[in-house]
Design an enzyme around this catalytic site. Structure first.
Site, PDB file in Angstrom:
ATOM      1  N   GLU A 280       5.866  -4.532  40.327  1.00 59.77           N
ATOM      2  CA  GLU A 280       4.461  -4.415  39.464  1.00 59.77           C
ATOM      3  C   GLU A 280       4.876  -5.496  38.360  1.00 59.77           C
ATOM      4  OE1 GLU A 280       2.535  -0.207  38.983  1.00 59.77           O
ATOM      5  OE2 GLU A 280       3.601  -0.508  37.344  1.00 59.77           O
ATOM      6  N   HIS A 301      20.112   0.519  62.406  1.00 62.75           N
ATOM      7  CA  HIS A 301      19.687   0.937  63.482  1.00 62.75           C
ATOM      8  C   HIS A 301      18.618   0.941  63.834  1.00 62.75           C
ATOM      9  CE1 HIS A 301      23.845   2.277  64.613  1.00 62.75           C
ATOM     10  NE2 HIS A 301      24.041   2.239  63.301  1.00 62.75           N
ATOM     11  N   LYS A 415      -8.365   1.937  42.071  1.00 65.29           N
ATOM     12  CA  LYS A 415      -8.574   3.218  41.181  1.00 65.29           C
ATOM     13  C   LYS A 415     -10.151   3.069  41.258  1.00 65.29           C
ATOM     14  CE  LYS A 415      -4.662   3.733  38.392  1.00 65.29           C
ATOM     15  NZ  LYS A 415      -4.045   3.405  37.251  1.00 65.29           N
TER      16      LYS A 415
HETATM   17  O1  PA5 Z   1       4.421   1.472  35.231  1.00 63.94           O
HETATM   18  C1  PA5 Z   1       3.317   1.963  35.008  1.00 63.94           C
HETATM   19  O2  PA5 Z   1       2.625   1.447  34.017  1.00 63.94           O
HETATM   20  C2  PA5 Z   1       2.693   2.706  36.100  1.00 63.94           C
HETATM   21  O3  PA5 Z   1       3.363   2.854  37.132  1.00 63.94           O
HETATM   22  C3  PA5 Z   1       2.397   4.109  35.455  1.00 63.94           C
HETATM   23  O4  PA5 Z   1       3.672   4.653  35.049  1.00 63.94           O
HETATM   24  C4  PA5 Z   1       1.762   4.971  36.297  1.00 63.94           C
HETATM   25  O5  PA5 Z   1       0.424   4.459  36.901  1.00 63.94           O
HETATM   26  C5  PA5 Z   1       1.422   6.388  35.650  1.00 63.94           C
HETATM   27  O6  PA5 Z   1       0.701   5.937  34.529  1.00 63.94           O
HETATM   28  P1  PA5 Z   1       0.649   7.220  33.432  1.00 63.94           P
HETATM   29  O7  PA5 Z   1       1.871   7.599  32.983  1.00 63.94           O
HETATM   30  O8  PA5 Z   1      -0.484   6.793  32.485  1.00 63.94           O
HETATM   31  O9  PA5 Z   1       0.001   8.696  34.080  1.00 63.94           O
END
Ligand code: PA5
Length: 438
Positions: A280, A301, A415
């Site tokens: 990310e 394996h 989303k």
């Molecule tokens: O690293 C990030 O920003 C995302 O993975 C969020 O943690 C994830 O989308 C969850 O978001 P939230 O804590 O707002 O529910």
């Protein structure tokens, strides 16, 4: 002082000292950007000095609430996804008995809201029926669909089966200080709450209450975890610089995939956390090392052939655990039908270590550059060091790559389509458009 250590010697066939040296100024500049907070993403650097700023009061409050949940509950369901899930899951798995789920060291920490599996939810709700349980609900935004669905279901079940009063004292919310649906609800219901700092993104939040509360509920020493992270925060930056430089040099040399490898199944979810952290942070603008992971020897394996002999576009980062905590000796067998008596008297951990050494050499010979990260043992302190090491190296690495490591614009696209398909109010235009493609 013992410390996790890095060894990049086995990448020399793939990247020359000159290639590494060429990246050094960019790495130093990336580090300066982190320290001076003067580059894109600079409003999300709260993790940088987080370990040393965690106070005794904060830890005590986390421990006290964890103790109440531990005392009252057979199961604590931790609701969250992405950065609001993976850190806790990774640390709990790394530092727990492999078969904790089948032993009686209550309470068990289970996870929900990290998928939308209908049967998963039904199975979980069936399991909870008739038990004493609680919820830790974690969402920075307070609006993420997956945890919101799970929490709506679980909250209703908890109130129905154990009473509204029980729910009010056995639901803990971890969210934004002021904003969001979860903050509003927590205030209305009087839940205990913890704050996810504004300047700490989800994937960098494991050392905030997001990770620390579930980890403490699982019975793990969060003070040692933080102490390890503080050691890494105060340590020289050289190993983080080296890791960031080496992986970027390998990327530039055509090794576009990094596989994080372990030889201890408890590290499976540590790699899942690491994949989110690097994936990310770096996968942007048509660039980024693809972070993958494998559990060895299990996956030798299945994927071993591909690693040894497939396209030479990968490099490997192996996490070595130097000392196992328990001893299991291969027994002598009179009949020796399996031909294993040559191992009689040897520790299983020693056999695993020889498998690791042999695999590493085979992969190096096969053209897979190898980075090694050594942990003296699996303990809260070394895991704390490792978490911080990976976080800081990730910030450096992202800036070397030329991206903002602290945003994640690409995760909004699925989303938007999902909301349009679900007829969420506000998505009418996208809804018509996307349905016309079906
Ligand atoms: O690293 C990030 O920003 C995302 O993975 C969020 O943690 C994830 O989308 C969850 O978001 P939230 O804590 O707002 O529910």
């Amino acid at each position: 002082m013992n410390f996790i250590s890095l060894n990049t010697a086995a990448t020399q066939a793939a990247v020359t000292p000159e290639q590494l040296a060429a990246l050094r100024p960019q790495a130093e500049q990336a580090l300066a950007h982190l320290n001076n907070a003067d580059a894109p993403g600079n409003d999300f650097l709260g993790w940088l000095h987080l370990p040393s700023s965690v106070s005794d009061e904060q830890l005590t409050r986390i421990e006290n609430i964890a103790a109440r949940l531990r005392q009252d509950c057979e199961i604590v369901v931790c609701v969250g996804i992405g950065g609001s899930y993976l850190g806790a899951k990774a640390v709990i798995e790394a530092l727990s008995d492999n078969f904790a789920a089948y032993k009686t060291n209550l309470p068990h920490v289970l996870f929900a809201g990290n998928n939308i599996g209908e049967d998963y939810m039904a199975d979980l709700m069936n399991l909870l029926y008739g038990r004493r349980w609680g919820i830790i609900v974690i969402s920075k935004s307070g609006t993420t669909t997956e945890p919101a669905i799970a929490f709506r279901l679980l909250k209703a079940q908890l109130e129905r089966e154990l009473s509204r009063e029980w729910a009010a004292t056995h639901i803990v919310a971890i969210t934004d200080e002021h904003r969001g649906a979860l903050r509003t609800l927590a205030n209305e219901e009087g839940y205990d709450t913890f704050v996810i700092p504004d300047n700490v993104g989800g994937r960098f939040s494991v050392l905030t209450p997001v990770g620390l509360l579930p980890i403490a509920v699982a019975g793990i020493d969060i003070r040692q975890l933080i102490a390890g992270a503080v050691e890494a925060e105060n340590a020289p930056d050289e190993s983080m610089l080296q890791y960031a430089i080496t992986r970027n040099a390998l990327y530039q040399a055509g090794h576009k995939i990094e596989i994080l490898v372990n030889f201890d199944p408890r590290l499976h979810f540590l790699a899942e956390w690491w994949k989110q952290l690097y994936g990310e942070s770096e996968g942007k603008g048509g660039k980024g090392i693809f972070p993958a992971s494998l559990d060895f020897t299990t996956d030798l394996h299945s994927m071993g052939q591909m690693i040894q002999d497939g396209e030479r576009n990968i490099f490997e980062t192996i996490i070595t655990i130097e000392k196992q905590q328990q001893e299991v000796i291969v027994p002598e067998d009179e009949a020796n039908l399996d031909g294993l008596n040559f191992l009689a008297g040897k520790r299983v951990g020693w056999v695993n270590r020889q498998a690791e050494i042999g695999t590493r050499l085979a992969h190096i010979d096969g053209g897979v550059p190898c980075i090694n990260i050594n942990l003296p043992e699996l303990s809260p302190r070394y895991i704390g060091q490792l978490l911080y090491f990976f976080e800081k190296a990730c910030g450096i690495s992202g800036y070397i790559l030329g991206v903002n490591p602290f945003n994640q614009p690409g995760v909004e696209d699925y989303k938007r389509n999902m909301f349009a398909l679900l007829d969420k109010p506000g998505y009418e235009a996208q809804s018509a458009q996307i349905k016309s493609r079906l």
